[in-house]
Write an enzyme that holds these catalytic residues in place. Sequence first.
Site, short mmCIF file in Angstrom:
data_model
loop_
_atom_site.label_atom_id
_atom_site.label_comp_id
_atom_site.label_asym_id
_atom_site.label_seq_id
_atom_site.Cartn_x
_atom_site.Cartn_y
_atom_site.Cartn_z
N LYS A 105 29.85 33.43 29.10
CA LYS A 105 29.16 34.72 29.01
C LYS A 105 28.37 34.75 27.71
N GLU A 133 36.25 36.29 40.50
CA GLU A 133 35.26 35.35 39.96
C GLU A 133 34.19 36.24 39.34
N GLY A 136 16.93 36.66 40.39
CA GLY A 136 17.49 37.99 40.68
C GLY A 136 18.02 38.70 39.45
N HIS A 137 17.52 38.33 38.27
CA HIS A 137 18.05 38.84 37.00
C HIS A 137 17.80 40.34 36.84
N PHE A 157 39.81 37.25 30.44
CA PHE A 157 39.35 37.94 29.22
C PHE A 157 39.85 39.39 29.12
N TYR A 194 27.63 37.74 42.93
CA TYR A 194 28.75 38.34 42.18
C TYR A 194 28.79 39.85 42.40
N PRO A 211 20.11 29.46 24.40
CA PRO A 211 19.27 29.70 25.58
C PRO A 211 19.21 31.18 25.94
N LYS A 271 31.53 42.29 44.38
CA LYS A 271 32.26 43.40 43.72
C LYS A 271 31.96 44.71 44.45
N THR A 294 32.43 46.78 38.11
CA THR A 294 31.34 46.55 37.18
C THR A 294 30.14 47.46 37.46
N ASP A 295 29.33 47.66 36.42
CA ASP A 295 28.08 48.43 36.60
C ASP A 295 27.07 47.66 37.43
N GLU A 296 27.29 46.33 37.59
CA GLU A 296 26.29 45.50 38.27
C GLU A 296 26.14 45.86 39.74
N ASP A 342 48.09 35.54 38.38
CA ASP A 342 46.80 34.93 38.05
C ASP A 342 46.76 33.51 38.64
N ASN A 377 18.58 41.23 25.07
CA ASN A 377 19.24 39.96 24.74
C ASN A 377 18.71 39.36 23.44
P1 NAD Z 1 37.48 36.53 33.70
O1 NAD Z 1 36.61 35.64 34.52
O2 NAD Z 1 37.60 36.29 32.25
O3 NAD Z 1 38.97 36.50 34.29
C1 NAD Z 1 39.24 36.55 35.66
C2 NAD Z 1 40.71 36.18 35.85
O4 NAD Z 1 41.01 36.25 37.26
C3 NAD Z 1 41.06 34.76 35.40
O5 NAD Z 1 42.26 34.78 34.66
C4 NAD Z 1 41.23 33.99 36.71
O6 NAD Z 1 42.16 32.92 36.62
C5 NAD Z 1 41.74 35.10 37.63
N1 NAD Z 1 41.47 34.83 39.05
C6 NAD Z 1 40.29 34.39 39.59
N2 NAD Z 1 40.45 34.24 40.92
C7 NAD Z 1 41.73 34.60 41.21
C8 NAD Z 1 42.48 34.67 42.42
N3 NAD Z 1 41.95 34.34 43.60
N4 NAD Z 1 43.76 35.09 42.36
C9 NAD Z 1 44.32 35.45 41.17
N5 NAD Z 1 43.66 35.38 40.00
C10 NAD Z 1 42.38 34.97 40.02
O7 NAD Z 1 36.99 38.01 34.02
P2 NAD Z 1 36.92 39.30 33.08
O8 NAD Z 1 35.66 39.29 32.33
O9 NAD Z 1 38.22 39.43 32.36
O10 NAD Z 1 36.80 40.44 34.19
C11 NAD Z 1 37.96 41.04 34.76
C12 NAD Z 1 37.52 42.08 35.78
O11 NAD Z 1 36.70 43.06 35.13
C13 NAD Z 1 36.69 41.50 36.91
O12 NAD Z 1 37.09 42.10 38.12
C14 NAD Z 1 35.26 41.88 36.57
O13 NAD Z 1 34.48 42.06 37.72
C15 NAD Z 1 35.48 43.20 35.83
N6 NAD Z 1 34.45 43.52 34.82
C16 NAD Z 1 34.11 42.62 33.86
C17 NAD Z 1 33.17 42.96 32.89
C18 NAD Z 1 32.77 42.01 31.79
O14 NAD Z 1 31.83 42.29 31.03
N7 NAD Z 1 33.45 40.89 31.61
C19 NAD Z 1 32.59 44.23 32.91
C20 NAD Z 1 32.97 45.14 33.91
C21 NAD Z 1 33.92 44.77 34.85
P1 TYD Z 2 26.20 37.56 31.00
O1 TYD Z 2 27.04 37.49 29.77
O2 TYD Z 2 26.22 36.42 31.94
O3 TYD Z 2 26.59 38.93 31.71
P2 TYD Z 2 25.87 39.66 32.98
O4 TYD Z 2 25.02 38.72 33.69
O5 TYD Z 2 27.08 40.01 33.78
O6 TYD Z 2 25.16 40.84 32.41
O7 TYD Z 2 24.69 37.81 30.56
C1 TYD Z 2 24.33 38.90 29.73
C2 TYD Z 2 22.82 38.87 29.58
O8 TYD Z 2 22.46 37.68 28.87
C3 TYD Z 2 22.08 38.79 30.92
O9 TYD Z 2 20.86 39.52 30.81
C4 TYD Z 2 21.77 37.31 31.09
C5 TYD Z 2 21.59 36.86 29.64
N1 TYD Z 2 21.93 35.44 29.36
C6 TYD Z 2 21.01 34.62 28.74
O10 TYD Z 2 19.89 35.06 28.39
N2 TYD Z 2 21.37 33.33 28.48
C7 TYD Z 2 22.57 32.83 28.86
O11 TYD Z 2 22.82 31.61 28.62
C8 TYD Z 2 23.50 33.68 29.49
C9 TYD Z 2 24.85 33.17 29.93
C10 TYD Z 2 23.15 35.00 29.73
#
Ligand code: NAD
Ligand code: TYD
Length: 376
Positions: free
Chosen positions: A221, A109, A316-317, A34, A182, A237, A186, A157-159, A56, A281
């Site tokens: 997500k 992941e 653990g939410h 993404f 997760y 949900p 990280k 991530t902020d998590e 990738d 949410n």
């Molecule tokens: P995503 O799950 O959409 O994409 C992850 C990508 O990594 C995929 O293309 C997957 O094929 C690839 N990948 C997974 N395992 C791999 C491996 N072993 N070797 C090579 N490629 C591999 O994730 P995203 O949402 O695009 O997040 C990207 C980064 O940003 C992550 O490190 C995540 O922790 C961080 N991040 C995400 C968010 C968010 O809201 N999505 C927020 C803050 C930080």
């Molecule tokens: P998510 O998109 O999984 O991101 P993160 O857990 O990394 O914050 O979830 C965002 C928020 O939405 C989180 O509080 C969990 C909630 N959520 C639901 O309530 N229902 C769902 O089906 C999913 C996937 C997430």
Amino acid sequence: MFNRHTWLATKKKECYGQGIMQKNNIMVTGGAGFIGANFILKCLNERPHWNIVNLDALTYAGNPGNFLELAPDLAARHSLVHGNICDARLLDSLFTRTPFDAVIHFAAETHVDRSIGDPLGFAATNVMGACTLLEAVKKYWERRGCHEDFRFIHVSTDEVFGSLGSEGLFSESSPYDPSSPYSASKAASDHFVRAYFRTYGLPCIVSNCSNNYGPYQFPEKLIPLLILRIMEEKPLPIYGDGQNVRDWLYVADHCQALLNILDKGSPGQTYTIGGGQELSNLEVVTALCDLMDSRLNRTRARASKRLITLVKDRPGHDRRYAMDASKIRNELGWTPAHSFAQGLEATVDWYLSHQVWVDQVRSGEYHKWEKVHYKS
Ligand code: NAD
Ligand code: TYD
């Protein structure tokens, strides 16, 4: 007479003057996912001298179809290497072939719910994969004379900071306190990146960003999941009481923040990034239902809000995430360009106008996950 040394020195001065470093060969890991795909598409458009190697593993979250709309001249500057960051030999061969100026590390992941069922899979990629990559990068960087302009940007991530109560914000000085496998994985990778800076001097920067949303997000997500389920009129949900709060950032704004960090950030630094758009949410799902209903011309009787269903909470939410982004704003001049309302409209319109992408994603792993996790 042309003197390459003087020319390079002048060029460097010019670039530093504008706060921009000259970079041409960029490795992006996880660029078929993404945020990585959004980042690559933006860079190919805005940085005409960049050649991007996208490493990738193409897991369920990686999608080569994200690059199908690229114009041929842009596509020519992007090569997708299907491979794993845990593969040290592959990494060495890539670093031997191309003189990379920077590595932007997205590969991971990323879904908390999946990490609960597969913590070791998350440790393998997010910890061991990150370490294997760091080791290959360090070897390469040392071979090239420890060039000070090289950058390793670790996208995190902020998590990693755990959960906030109703008050306060996370910042660069917040203690680490991860709740899920997760976020724990990280957090471990963030520590390794900092260790490579402090121990070996590798020019690394860590960014910790809040929840992203936007085009090309895999529909496990919250926001894309809800968009697809609203389209199909399936139950929506929401975990627990729906009062968990996230600080939402449109993905293009995150990508711009990463470019500012690459151009102007200092090695060894951390930047926390967020949109300052805190929503529960239930607020998110309500806004999405209203927007989708207006786009789909749904009558009141078919209003999507009727589909909102509170379900069993995630173990653990984390209750609340919110970011203090003043360091990146003040030091690197970054500011988000999209409000939540603007970002949400752009996102919904993208999903509604990319039915082929949606159908392709829906037919594969998404379908399986939906059946197992949501039983519908
Ligand atoms: P995503 O799950 O959409 O994409 C992850 C990508 O990594 C995929 O293309 C997957 O094929 C690839 N990948 C997974 N395992 C791999 C491996 N072993 N070797 C090579 N490629 C591999 O994730 P995203 O949402 O695009 O997040 C990207 C980064 O940003 C992550 O490190 C995540 O922790 C961080 N991040 C995400 C968010 C968010 O809201 N999505 C927020 C803050 C930080
Ligand atoms: P998510 O998109 O999984 O991101 P993160 O857990 O990394 O914050 O979830 C965002 C928020 O939405 C989180 O509080 C969990 C909630 N959520 C639901 O309530 N229902 C769902 O089906 C999913 C996937 C997430």
